[in-house]
Design an enzyme around this catalytic site. Structure first.
Site, PDB file in Angstrom:
ATOM      1  N   LEU A  94       0.846  -1.204   0.000  1.00  0.00           N
ATOM      2  CA  LEU A  94       0.000   0.000   0.000  1.00  0.00           C
ATOM      3  C   LEU A  94       0.879   1.250   0.000  1.00  0.00           C
ATOM      4  CD1 LEU A  94      -3.193   0.539   0.287  1.00  0.00           C
ATOM      5  CD2 LEU A  94      -2.601   1.300   2.580  1.00  0.00           C
TER       6      LEU A  94
ATOM      7  N   ARG B  44       2.370   4.475  -2.839  1.00  0.00           N
ATOM      8  CA  ARG B  44       1.708   5.538  -3.616  1.00  0.00           C
ATOM      9  C   ARG B  44       0.650   4.943  -4.533  1.00  0.00           C
ATOM     10  NH1 ARG B  44       7.609   7.539  -3.926  1.00  0.00           N
ATOM     11  NH2 ARG B  44       7.731   5.467  -4.804  1.00  0.00           N
TER      12      ARG B  44
ATOM     13  N   THR C 169       4.946  -2.654   7.260  1.00  0.00           N
ATOM     14  CA  THR C 169       4.583  -1.775   8.377  1.00  0.00           C
ATOM     15  C   THR C 169       3.131  -1.307   8.282  1.00  0.00           C
ATOM     16  OG1 THR C 169       5.565  -0.020   7.051  1.00  0.00           O
ATOM     17  CG2 THR C 169       6.861  -0.801   8.911  1.00  0.00           C
TER      18      THR C 169
ATOM     19  N   GLY D 273       2.501  -4.811 -10.144  1.00  0.00           N
ATOM     20  CA  GLY D 273       3.755  -4.342  -9.525  1.00  0.00           C
ATOM     21  C   GLY D 273       4.968  -4.874 -10.255  1.00  0.00           C
ATOM     22  N   ARG D 274       5.427  -6.059  -9.802  1.00  0.00           N
ATOM     23  CA  ARG D 274       6.553  -6.732 -10.460  1.00  0.00           C
ATOM     24  C   ARG D 274       6.261  -8.224 -10.527  1.00  0.00           C
ATOM     25  NH1 ARG D 274       7.956  -2.780 -12.488  1.00  0.00           N
ATOM     26  NH2 ARG D 274       9.960  -1.697 -12.387  1.00  0.00           N
TER      27      ARG D 274
ATOM     28  N   ASP E 112      -0.220  -7.895 -15.432  1.00  0.00           N
ATOM     29  CA  ASP E 112       0.440  -6.923 -16.320  1.00  0.00           C
ATOM     30  C   ASP E 112       1.950  -7.108 -16.280  1.00  0.00           C
ATOM     31  OD1 ASP E 112       0.539  -4.672 -18.074  1.00  0.00           O
ATOM     32  OD2 ASP E 112       1.079  -3.383 -16.384  1.00  0.00           O
TER      33      ASP E 112
ATOM     34  N   GLU F  50      10.153 -10.972 -18.320  1.00  0.00           N
ATOM     35  CA  GLU F  50       9.602 -10.188 -19.436  1.00  0.00           C
ATOM     36  C   GLU F  50      10.649  -9.983 -20.519  1.00  0.00           C
ATOM     37  OE1 GLU F  50       8.054  -6.629 -17.657  1.00  0.00           O
ATOM     38  OE2 GLU F  50       6.762  -7.747 -16.311  1.00  0.00           O
TER      39      GLU F  50
ATOM     40  N   HIS G  41       2.842  -5.571 -19.784  1.00  0.00           N
ATOM     41  CA  HIS G  41       3.418  -4.536 -18.913  1.00  0.00           C
ATOM     42  C   HIS G  41       3.120  -3.126 -19.445  1.00  0.00           C
ATOM     43  CE1 HIS G  41       6.824  -3.658 -15.806  1.00  0.00           C
ATOM     44  NE2 HIS G  41       5.866  -2.744 -15.771  1.00  0.00           N
ATOM     45  N   VAL G  42       1.847  -2.780 -19.436  1.00  0.00           N
ATOM     46  CA  VAL G  42       1.422  -1.485 -19.985  1.00  0.00           C
ATOM     47  C   VAL G  42       0.900  -0.531 -18.903  1.00  0.00           C
ATOM     48  CG1 VAL G  42       0.927  -2.341 -22.307  1.00  0.00           C
ATOM     49  CG2 VAL G  42      -0.879  -2.446 -20.563  1.00  0.00           C
ATOM     50  N   GLY G  43       1.145  -0.856 -17.632  1.00  0.00           N
ATOM     51  CA  GLY G  43       0.590  -0.052 -16.531  1.00  0.00           C
ATOM     52  C   GLY G  43       0.720   1.451 -16.716  1.00  0.00           C
TER      53      GLY G  43
HETATM   54  O1  A2R Z   1       6.523  -2.722   3.415  1.00  0.00           O
HETATM   55  P1  A2R Z   1       6.210  -1.258   3.530  1.00  0.00           P
HETATM   56  O2  A2R Z   1       5.342  -0.942   4.692  1.00  0.00           O
HETATM   57  O3  A2R Z   1       7.433  -0.394   3.376  1.00  0.00           O
HETATM   58  O4  A2R Z   1       5.289  -0.943   2.258  1.00  0.00           O
HETATM   59  C1  A2R Z   1       5.804  -0.894   0.934  1.00  0.00           C
HETATM   60  C2  A2R Z   1       5.519  -2.198   0.188  1.00  0.00           C
HETATM   61  N1  A2R Z   1       6.641  -3.138   0.309  1.00  0.00           N
HETATM   62  C3  A2R Z   1       6.506  -4.368   0.825  1.00  0.00           C
HETATM   63  N2  A2R Z   1       5.444  -5.038   1.281  1.00  0.00           N
HETATM   64  C4  A2R Z   1       5.655  -6.287   1.767  1.00  0.00           C
HETATM   65  N3  A2R Z   1       6.859  -6.878   1.789  1.00  0.00           N
HETATM   66  C5  A2R Z   1       7.960  -6.253   1.325  1.00  0.00           C
HETATM   67  N4  A2R Z   1       9.140  -6.841   1.348  1.00  0.00           N
HETATM   68  C6  A2R Z   1       7.804  -4.921   0.809  1.00  0.00           C
HETATM   69  N5  A2R Z   1       8.662  -4.019   0.280  1.00  0.00           N
HETATM   70  C7  A2R Z   1       7.932  -2.930  -0.010  1.00  0.00           C
HETATM   71  O5  A2R Z   1       5.360  -1.815  -1.182  1.00  0.00           O
HETATM   72  C8  A2R Z   1       4.986   0.121   0.150  1.00  0.00           C
HETATM   73  O6  A2R Z   1       3.689   0.246   0.682  1.00  0.00           O
HETATM   74  C9  A2R Z   1       4.878  -0.469  -1.242  1.00  0.00           C
HETATM   75  C10 A2R Z   1       5.704   0.294  -2.279  1.00  0.00           C
HETATM   76  O7  A2R Z   1       5.203   1.584  -2.366  1.00  0.00           O
HETATM   77  P2  A2R Z   1       6.024   2.813  -2.973  1.00  0.00           P
HETATM   78  O8  A2R Z   1       7.448   2.725  -2.564  1.00  0.00           O
HETATM   79  O9  A2R Z   1       5.253   4.052  -2.650  1.00  0.00           O
HETATM   80  O10 A2R Z   1       6.028   2.553  -4.513  1.00  0.00           O
HETATM   81  P3  A2R Z   1       4.915   2.882  -5.633  1.00  0.00           P
HETATM   82  O11 A2R Z   1       5.188   4.210  -6.224  1.00  0.00           O
HETATM   83  O12 A2R Z   1       3.548   2.632  -5.094  1.00  0.00           O
HETATM   84  O13 A2R Z   1       5.282   1.773  -6.708  1.00  0.00           O
HETATM   85  C11 A2R Z   1       5.183   0.387  -6.367  1.00  0.00           C
HETATM   86  C12 A2R Z   1       5.746  -0.517  -7.433  1.00  0.00           C
HETATM   87  C13 A2R Z   1       7.094  -0.120  -8.028  1.00  0.00           C
HETATM   88  O14 A2R Z   1       8.183  -0.480  -7.211  1.00  0.00           O
HETATM   89  C14 A2R Z   1       7.120  -0.863  -9.336  1.00  0.00           C
HETATM   90  O15 A2R Z   1       7.593  -2.162  -9.131  1.00  0.00           O
HETATM   91  C15 A2R Z   1       5.659  -0.923  -9.714  1.00  0.00           C
HETATM   92  O16 A2R Z   1       4.896  -0.536  -8.546  1.00  0.00           O
HETATM   93  O17 A2R Z   1       5.408  -0.040 -10.762  1.00  0.00           O
END
Ligand code: A2R
Length: 320
Positions: free
Chosen positions: A151, A153, A175, A230-231, A255, A260, A278-280
Site C-alpha cells: 500500500l 503511492r 509496516t 507491480g513486479r 500486467d 519479461e 506490462h502497460v501499466g
Molecule cells: O513494506 P512497507 O510498509 O514499506 O510498504 C511498501 C511495500 N513493500 C513491501 N510489502 C511487503 N513486503 C515487502 N518486502 C515490501 N517491500 C515494499 O510496497 C509500500 O507500501 C509499497 C511500495 O510503495 P512505494 O514505494 O510508494 O512505490 P509505488 O510508487 O507505489 O510503486 C510500487 C511498485 C514499483 O516499485 C514498481 O515495481 C511498480 O509498482 O510499478
C-alpha cells in the site's frame, strides 16, 4: 558537454532532450559493450537507465570511475543495484508519483476485465457466437473484498478507487500505516484467507521475491482472483500456473511477469485469465511525464542543484 550513457532505448521525447544537453553513448547499440565502456568509461558522469534489460550494478559502476548519478526510467528500480550505488556514494533516481494514477487506473481496468471476462467477451462477439446465445454469466466485483499487497503511492491510489466502487479494502506490507483506516495484516497468508481478491503493487527485488506463493494462493481460495501490476518476481509464476490449472484460485489479471517479455506458454494457454504486456504506465501522457522526470533529474544534478527524486538507498541532503 557532460558525457552520459543510455543503457536502453528511451522514447524520443526524452532521448532527444538528453542528446541536446549531453554527449550520449548508446550502450545497448554497441556490438561490443565492453569495448565501448573501455573507450568512453572514464569520461562518463551519468547513466540514463531503463528501457532495456541491461543490469546497472557493480560491474557497470567499475567501468565508470567518474560516475555520479543513475537516473532510471520507472518507479521500480530493481534493474539497478541501488544498495551498491549507495555504498559508492552514487545517486540513483527513479520516476515516482507521475505514473501513480495511470497505473492505478490500469489496475482497476485489469481487475474489472478479469472479473467480468472482458477480453473473452469481446472475443465471443467477434467470433459471431452472440448470434447463437448470450455469453455465460460471470463472477462479480460486487461481493468482493480486496487485499492490496504494497500500500504505497500506487497501492493507495488503487485503494481510493476501490472505495469509490464500494469495495472493502485491506492491505499487507512490512509496516502498519498510521494515515489509513484500512485493515492491516502483518501476515500475507492471513490476509489472503480473509479476502477473495489480491491486487499486488509491491516492488521487485529480494525482499518480495515469490512472496505470493502456493500457500498464499491456497489461502485465497477457489473464488480467488490475483491481479498483479507491480513486479512479476513478486509472484511464484509456476505456483500460479499450477493454482490456475487445478482451480485452487479462479482467475488472474497480470500486467507483469517474471521474465519479461517472455510469458510462459502455459499461462497463454489458460483462456479465462487476462494477460497484458506490462502497460501499466504506457500512455503517451504518462510516459512523457516519466521521461521528463528522468531528464530533469540529470539536468538538476549537473546544474549543481541536487537530484529531484533520489531513491531511499541513496538519500541526498543539500550541502549548506
Ligand atoms: O513494506 P512497507 O510498509 O514499506 O510498504 C511498501 C511495500 N513493500 C513491501 N510489502 C511487503 N513486503 C515487502 N518486502 C515490501 N517491500 C515494499 O510496497 C509500500 O507500501 C509499497 C511500495 O510503495 P512505494 O514505494 O510508494 O512505490 P509505488 O510508487 O507505489 O510503486 C510500487 C511498485 C514499483 O516499485 C514498481 O515495481 C511498480 O509498482 O510499478
Amino acid at each position: 558537454m557532460t558525457e552520459i550513457i543510455m543503457t536502453g532505448p528511451l522514447m524520443a521525447y526524452a532521448a532527444d532532450q538528453l542528446k541536446k544537453r549531453f554527449t550520449v553513448h548508446e550502450l545497448w547499440k554497441a556490438e561490443d559493450r565492453a569495448a565501448m565502456l573501455r573507450e568512453v568509461g572514464d569520461k562518463v558522469r551519468g547513466v540514463a537507465g531503463g528501457g532495456s534489460h541491461v543490469k546497472i550494478d557493480g560491474s557497470l559502476f567499475d567501468a565508470l570511475p567518474k560516475l555520479e548519478i543513475v537516473s532510471n526510467f520507472g518507479v521500480g528500480y530493481d534493474n539497478v543495484d541501488a544498495k551498491e550505488a549507495g555504498k559508492r556514494g552514487l545517486i540513483v533516481t527513479n520516476t515516482p508519483d507521475v505514473l501513480t494514477d495511470e497505473v492505478a487506473d490500469l489496475a482497476l481496468g485489469l481487475l474489472l476485465a478479469t472479473v467480468r471476462q472482458l477480453p473473452q467477451v469481446d472475443r465471443y462477439l467477434r467470433a459471431g457466437k452472440w448470434l447463437e446465445k448470450a455469453y455465460p454469466l460471470t463472477t462479480s466485483l460486487r461481493t468482493r473484498k480486496v487485499g492490496i499487497v504494497g500500500l504505497g503511492r500506487i497501492g493507495k491510489a488503487v485503494a481510493s478507487r476501490l472505495e469509490a466502487f464500494g469495495i472493502p479494502v485491506a492491505y499487507h506490507g512490512r509496516t502498519r500505516q498510521a494515515d489509513v483506516s484500512y485493515r492491516y495484516y502483518p501476515s500475507l497468508v492471513e490476509m489472503a484467507a480473509d479476502v477473495d481478491t489480491l491486487v499486488s503493487v509491491a516492488p521487485g527485488g529480494a525482499s518480495t521475491h515469490h512472496m505470493i506463493n502456493a500457500e498464499v494462493l491456497k489461502a485465497l481460495g477457489p473464488n480467488g482472483i490475483l491481479v498483479n501490476v507491480g513486479r512479476g518476481t513478486v509472484v511464484d509464476e509456476q505456483a500460479l500456473i499450477e493454482a490456475l490449472k487445478n482451480k485452487v484460485i479462479l482467475s488472474a489479471g497480470l500486467d507483469v511477469f517474471e521474465d519479461e517479455p517472455r510469458v510462459p506458454a502455459e499461462l497463454i494457454a489458460i483462456d479465462h485469465i487476462v494477460l497484458l504486456p506490462h502497460v501499466g504506465s504506457a500512455s503517451v501522457h504518462t510516459r512523457e511525464a516519466m521521461g521528463q522526470l528522468l531528464v530533469d533529474n540529470l539536468a538538476s544534478w549537473f546544474d549543481g542543484k541536487g537530484p529531484l527524486t533520489p531513491v531511499a538507498e541513496t538519500p541526498w541532503t543539500k550541502k549548506a
